[in-house]
Design a protein around this motif. Sequence first.
Motif, PDB file in Angstrom:
ATOM      1  N   ALA A 580       1.300  -1.283  -0.097  1.00  9.31           N
ATOM      2  CA  ALA A 580      -0.177  -0.044  -0.096  1.00  9.31           C
ATOM      3  C   ALA A 580       0.909   1.269  -0.101  1.00  9.31           C
ATOM      4  O   ALA A 580       0.966   1.976  -0.466  1.00  9.31           O
ATOM      5  CB  ALA A 580      -1.165   0.079   0.901  1.00  9.31           C
ATOM      6  N   LEU A 606      -5.109  -1.583  -8.010  1.00  7.17           N
ATOM      7  CA  LEU A 606      -6.803  -1.551  -6.234  1.00  7.17           C
ATOM      8  C   LEU A 606      -6.881  -3.277  -6.416  1.00  7.17           C
ATOM      9  O   LEU A 606      -6.835  -3.847  -5.200  1.00  7.17           O
ATOM     10  CB  LEU A 606      -7.579  -0.973  -7.084  1.00  7.17           C
ATOM     11  CG  LEU A 606      -7.749   0.729  -6.977  1.00  7.17           C
ATOM     12  CD1 LEU A 606      -8.983   1.601  -6.774  1.00  7.17           C
ATOM     13  CD2 LEU A 606      -7.070   1.626  -5.572  1.00  7.17           C
ATOM     14  N   ARG A 608      -4.820  -6.195  -5.795  1.00  6.75           N
ATOM     15  CA  ARG A 608      -3.446  -6.085  -5.895  1.00  6.75           C
ATOM     16  C   ARG A 608      -2.959  -5.346  -4.428  1.00  6.75           C
ATOM     17  O   ARG A 608      -2.349  -6.405  -3.852  1.00  6.75           O
ATOM     18  CB  ARG A 608      -2.804  -5.229  -6.571  1.00  6.75           C
ATOM     19  CG  ARG A 608      -2.728  -7.091  -7.695  1.00  6.75           C
ATOM     20  CD  ARG A 608      -1.915  -6.588  -8.982  1.00  6.75           C
ATOM     21  NE  ARG A 608      -1.383  -7.827  -9.752  1.00  6.75           N
ATOM     22  CZ  ARG A 608      -0.877  -7.817 -11.121  1.00  6.75           C
ATOM     23  NH1 ARG A 608       0.138  -6.377 -10.760  1.00  6.75           N
ATOM     24  NH2 ARG A 608      -0.413  -8.984 -11.488  1.00  6.75           N
ATOM     25  N   VAL A 609      -3.406  -4.143  -3.689  1.00  7.59           N
ATOM     26  CA  VAL A 609      -3.140  -3.409  -3.025  1.00  7.59           C
ATOM     27  C   VAL A 609      -3.331  -4.077  -1.336  1.00  7.59           C
ATOM     28  O   VAL A 609      -4.571  -4.718  -1.298  1.00  7.59           O
ATOM     29  CB  VAL A 609      -3.630  -1.836  -2.959  1.00  7.59           C
ATOM     30  CG1 VAL A 609      -4.996  -2.042  -2.578  1.00  7.59           C
ATOM     31  CG2 VAL A 609      -2.503  -1.058  -2.106  1.00  7.59           C
ATOM     32  N   THR A 610      -2.510  -4.101  -0.628  1.00  8.82           N
ATOM     33  CA  THR A 610      -2.341  -5.367   0.415  1.00  8.82           C
ATOM     34  C   THR A 610      -2.801  -4.446   1.600  1.00  8.82           C
ATOM     35  O   THR A 610      -2.956  -3.386   1.723  1.00  8.82           O
ATOM     36  CB  THR A 610      -1.232  -5.470   0.948  1.00  8.82           C
ATOM     37  OG1 THR A 610      -0.344  -6.787  -0.014  1.00  8.82           O
ATOM     38  CG2 THR A 610      -1.339  -6.550   2.460  1.00  8.82           C
ATOM     39  N   PRO A 611      -4.517  -4.701   1.865  1.00  7.43           N
ATOM     40  CA  PRO A 611      -4.399  -4.126   3.193  1.00  7.43           C
ATOM     41  C   PRO A 611      -3.761  -3.685   4.062  1.00  7.43           C
ATOM     42  O   PRO A 611      -3.219  -4.306   4.307  1.00  7.43           O
ATOM     43  CB  PRO A 611      -6.472  -4.778   3.087  1.00  7.43           C
ATOM     44  CG  PRO A 611      -6.289  -5.435   2.212  1.00  7.43           C
ATOM     45  CD  PRO A 611      -5.284  -6.423   1.656  1.00  7.43           C
ATOM     46  N   THR A 632      -8.056   6.056  -4.181  1.00  8.90           N
ATOM     47  CA  THR A 632      -7.475   4.526  -3.504  1.00  8.90           C
ATOM     48  C   THR A 632      -7.646   4.749  -1.931  1.00  8.90           C
ATOM     49  O   THR A 632      -7.253   3.713  -0.918  1.00  8.90           O
ATOM     50  CB  THR A 632      -5.803   5.368  -4.040  1.00  8.90           C
ATOM     51  OG1 THR A 632      -6.039   5.364  -5.198  1.00  8.90           O
ATOM     52  CG2 THR A 632      -4.726   4.147  -3.298  1.00  8.90           C
ATOM     53  N   TRP A 635     -10.397   2.899  -0.608  1.00 11.14           N
ATOM     54  CA  TRP A 635     -10.800   1.805  -0.583  1.00 11.14           C
ATOM     55  C   TRP A 635     -10.014   1.356   0.313  1.00 11.14           C
ATOM     56  O   TRP A 635     -10.005   0.109   0.671  1.00 11.14           O
ATOM     57  CB  TRP A 635      -9.295   1.986  -2.331  1.00 11.14           C
ATOM     58  CG  TRP A 635      -9.518  -0.306  -3.099  1.00 11.14           C
ATOM     59  CD1 TRP A 635      -8.428  -0.705  -2.410  1.00 11.14           C
ATOM     60  CD2 TRP A 635     -10.356  -0.369  -3.798  1.00 11.14           C
ATOM     61  NE1 TRP A 635      -8.672  -2.046  -2.550  1.00 11.14           N
ATOM     62  CE2 TRP A 635     -10.055  -1.734  -3.407  1.00 11.14           C
ATOM     63  CE3 TRP A 635     -11.900  -0.398  -3.661  1.00 11.14           C
ATOM     64  CZ2 TRP A 635     -10.207  -3.169  -3.965  1.00 11.14           C
ATOM     65  CZ3 TRP A 635     -12.423  -1.685  -4.831  1.00 11.14           C
ATOM     66  CH2 TRP A 635     -11.288  -2.924  -4.928  1.00 11.14           C
ATOM     67  N   LEU A 636      -8.696   1.634   0.823  1.00 12.80           N
ATOM     68  CA  LEU A 636      -8.333   1.581   1.632  1.00 12.80           C
ATOM     69  C   LEU A 636      -8.615   1.757   3.114  1.00 12.80           C
ATOM     70  O   LEU A 636      -8.022   0.393   4.060  1.00 12.80           O
ATOM     71  CB  LEU A 636      -6.741   2.002   1.935  1.00 12.80           C
ATOM     72  CG  LEU A 636      -5.200   2.088   0.847  1.00 12.80           C
ATOM     73  CD1 LEU A 636      -4.606   3.265   0.983  1.00 12.80           C
ATOM     74  CD2 LEU A 636      -4.825   0.643   0.596  1.00 12.80           C
ATOM     75  N   GLY A 640     -10.119  -2.747   0.989  1.00 13.72           N
ATOM     76  CA  GLY A 640      -9.570  -3.295   0.171  1.00 13.72           C
ATOM     77  C   GLY A 640     -10.808  -4.602  -0.376  1.00 13.72           C
ATOM     78  O   GLY A 640     -12.830  -3.648  -0.046  1.00 13.72           O
ATOM     79  N   LEU A 641     -10.977  -5.274  -1.438  1.00 20.35           N
ATOM     80  CA  LEU A 641     -12.037  -5.633  -2.196  1.00 20.35           C
ATOM     81  C   LEU A 641     -12.943  -6.789  -0.629  1.00 20.35           C
ATOM     82  O   LEU A 641     -11.770  -7.694  -0.653  1.00 20.35           O
ATOM     83  CB  LEU A 641     -11.797  -6.785  -3.029  1.00 20.35           C
ATOM     84  CG  LEU A 641     -12.587  -7.052  -3.884  1.00 20.35           C
ATOM     85  CD1 LEU A 641     -13.664  -6.274  -4.696  1.00 20.35           C
ATOM     86  CD2 LEU A 641     -11.871  -8.242  -4.451  1.00 20.35           C
ATOM     87  N   HIS A 704      -5.053 -11.345  -2.965  1.00 21.89           N
ATOM     88  CA  HIS A 704      -6.237 -11.813  -2.302  1.00 21.89           C
ATOM     89  C   HIS A 704      -7.058 -12.019  -1.738  1.00 21.89           C
ATOM     90  O   HIS A 704      -7.871 -11.848  -0.935  1.00 21.89           O
ATOM     91  CB  HIS A 704      -6.189 -10.358  -1.367  1.00 21.89           C
ATOM     92  CG  HIS A 704      -4.368  -9.827  -0.904  1.00 21.89           C
ATOM     93  ND1 HIS A 704      -4.231  -9.867  -0.531  1.00 21.89           N
ATOM     94  CD2 HIS A 704      -4.590  -8.349  -2.179  1.00 21.89           C
ATOM     95  CE1 HIS A 704      -2.163  -9.288  -1.019  1.00 21.89           C
ATOM     96  NE2 HIS A 704      -2.964  -8.074  -1.409  1.00 21.89           N
TER      97      HIS A 704
END
Length: 887
Positions: A580, A606, A608-611, A632, A635-636, A640-641, A704
């Motif tokens: 992140a 987004l 791929r980003v690690t929470p 972003t 999202w953080l 995340g997802l 993830h």
Amino acid sequence: MSLIELVEAGDVAGVVGELGRLTPAQRKENDVALAARRAVMNTERDRYSATEMNAQLAAELGCQDSAAAAADWLCVIENRRAVGGPSEDGAWMVDVIDSRPIEWRAELAGLLGERVQTGWTSVFAFLEHLVHDTGCPVPTSDAFLGSWLGDRGIGHQERPAHLKGGVRGADLRERLLEDPWTARLLPLAVARPGVDLPLQNLAEISLAEPGLIDRDVLAGRCYALLSDKAPWGSIQLKAMELTPAEHAKVSGPRVELLDRCLERLLQDGTRMAVGPWLYLLRVMAPAPAEHAAVAGDYLALLDGSPPVAEYAQEILAGLDEIGLVERELVGEAGERVLLRPEKKLVRAQLSWLDRAAKRDPARAGQVVMAVATAFDHRDAALRERALAVVGRHLKAAGESVLPELRAAAERLGPALSARAAELLGMPSDGAAEPLADVLPVVPEPRPVPGPLATVAEVAEEVAAVVAGDQDVVAFERALDGLVRHAHLDRAALATALKPVSREEPRWRFDCAPEHLYAVARAVADPEPYEYLHRRRGTGQFSLTGELLAARLVEAGELVASGTQPFLLAVPTLSTGALDAAVLVERLAAFEGLGVTPGPVDLAQALLRVTPTADRQVLSSAENLGSEAGRRTAAWLRAGGLPHQDSEPPDWDTARKRWRSPARPGLTLDPPMPKEVAKLLGPYERRKHYVVDPPQAYWFAQLPHHRDVVAARDYFESCQNDRGWTAALPFMAESGGPAGFAVHMALAESTGTSRPADRGPAVDAMLVLAARGQLDAALLGRQIAALVCEGGVLANRLVETLRIMADTGAYGTVWSVLEGALPGLLGDKPVRGAAELLALAVECASRCGASGEVAEVTAVARRTGSSLVVKNARALREVLLRAGHAAR
């Protein structure tokens, strides 16, 4: 009318009459005109009737100026096929030739006798007529002899009235007995190696009347032919039953043929490839002494494929029965066979050794030591059978064999340990110490190195990916390198990429990393890459493939425009995960340059980003001012997802042939590119299936959320059971919950039909176990459901779990079996339950498992002595004994 006019009129009789009036000079002159007319006829065959063709042929034959020329004409394939054969349509041939002197006709017969071949039906029939008509000697050339036998055999046709010769008879035997030429020609045909002598003719000749031909000569020729050709004549050889005396007289050719067969079998091959050679050996039925002379070759064949090894075992066992092999060879045969996986072979070997000890008790010591080899066999039933054979002959073997037998018996396993201890006088030390699972070291994701520094490095990396390198890190660095260096110096990059752009990647049904070629080509060529643009959005790619294609198309546009200095979505770990803090730094750099990132590039970043819960990172994200920065940050903040659970409700009670995972879907707000929405949104059944096996990049797109990839792509593609398990280690090493879909993929992989595909499946299960992410109970229940429905065969399941147990993961395998056995036993145990129970006994005893499995206890309490019941009792005993020891 002239000869040519008669030919054009189709007047065959007129042509024959005119030929008799022509001088040699006139024949030669007409021959030139007829050749020109024939050339036209050959190009326009449909315009001419059969009568016109016969008139032309009659004129051509009649105008040949010598017997040699006539012979040449008759041997031309077009003429040979057209002259009508031994039928009334060819009667004009006799009329044409009869106009020549008898010496001329006799010379023609001699010339044809040197050249006629088997299958030239019309020429041979005409030749036979000439011999009878002129009284010339019967030809004896190799060509004539082969043609004569072919005509009297399967090529025989009755002769019409205008032809002399031919014989009557329903088969070759009757026709040979009727033929006045047989006494002279048949011995010559059989004796001459140059005669094309069909094997079926040899077999039929062997059934002729005694005295027709010397059977010794005939048998020798038959074996000589077989030893020089493929073994397709074995059926004919079977019809030629030789007496013992005849066997002896052709021993030389028979031994040569035996050697050739064994030489071919030592090369081994598929069942279809070796089958004819085995059949030929059985039909040839070599004498025991002939077999004994090559016993060493038969011993070597025991290492071959099952049909080859079975035949060799049968021969060696027969030789041992009559004392024609050394005892040491019997022991070596046991070593070669008793650990083979084919149960039929092992059972036959144990029976052979059992009979040997019964027949000669003095061999008991050697026999029991050879049988002890089977104590290491994987199959519990075979180990039990081997112990029973040892028990029958232990007294005759004497006490000298006990130390070695006791050492070997330690490998029998817990189910047989008590019986072995009683039989061999071994002390019972109670339950062995449980063994801890041997699991692999948890693989740590590799950090992704920094960006490629030069255009030469970019060209080298791109070339590797386009050539088929599936490494995620190589692909991502190459893709970023293209965008980065196109922004810095597009002309230099285009020059470096010229060798890479010359050859397109191999065709694939799915979008794959090698289609990075499209981006490399875009550096110098503004035209879009047709493959991606034509297939993208058609539903023929996998869902992750659609996302990859969108990334490649967008990257090509960025390369062409040079507006983006690098890619946001380049991962920081080999799994595809993106730190992140790094993403926030990249976005801050974009804002400083006034760059708006590509929408697909941002969406992939987004995903791929690690929470993270790092306040500093979150605060830095909140300070971003661009639209991409605000998305972003939100999202953080949201973590995340969101996770999507793939376990269907009541899946283990609803009996369905295909158990699809759940795909609930998300509605993304704000929306993302359509490829992302299709991958993550409400589920839509696919119209097309992907036939390419999944690859590492599938899981690198959602590092993830591997369960989503498994549910959405793995189970929606055409799983062709060829290479699909290769993706499972990537799935196991990826991140996010390992839910129903991941475990279902593992469950199906246990039934793969290809042994080479079992290794990746085992590796994936071991990695998940080492990470503490394997839900063995869930996996066991899924396996049970698949076996009960026929989706997984129990024998393949045993092989896969056996490979896993052999790594030392006995506890893990037992946990899976503990979850599976209730569903596999039930009211009626599934086929293969005995082998699964045997594996469960071994794993439970080694890992010290205890407790009770109600279904196992129920089977153990049944009456009877079936292997299922016996193994259930052994498993119950192991679990009870471990429970008592624990207390």
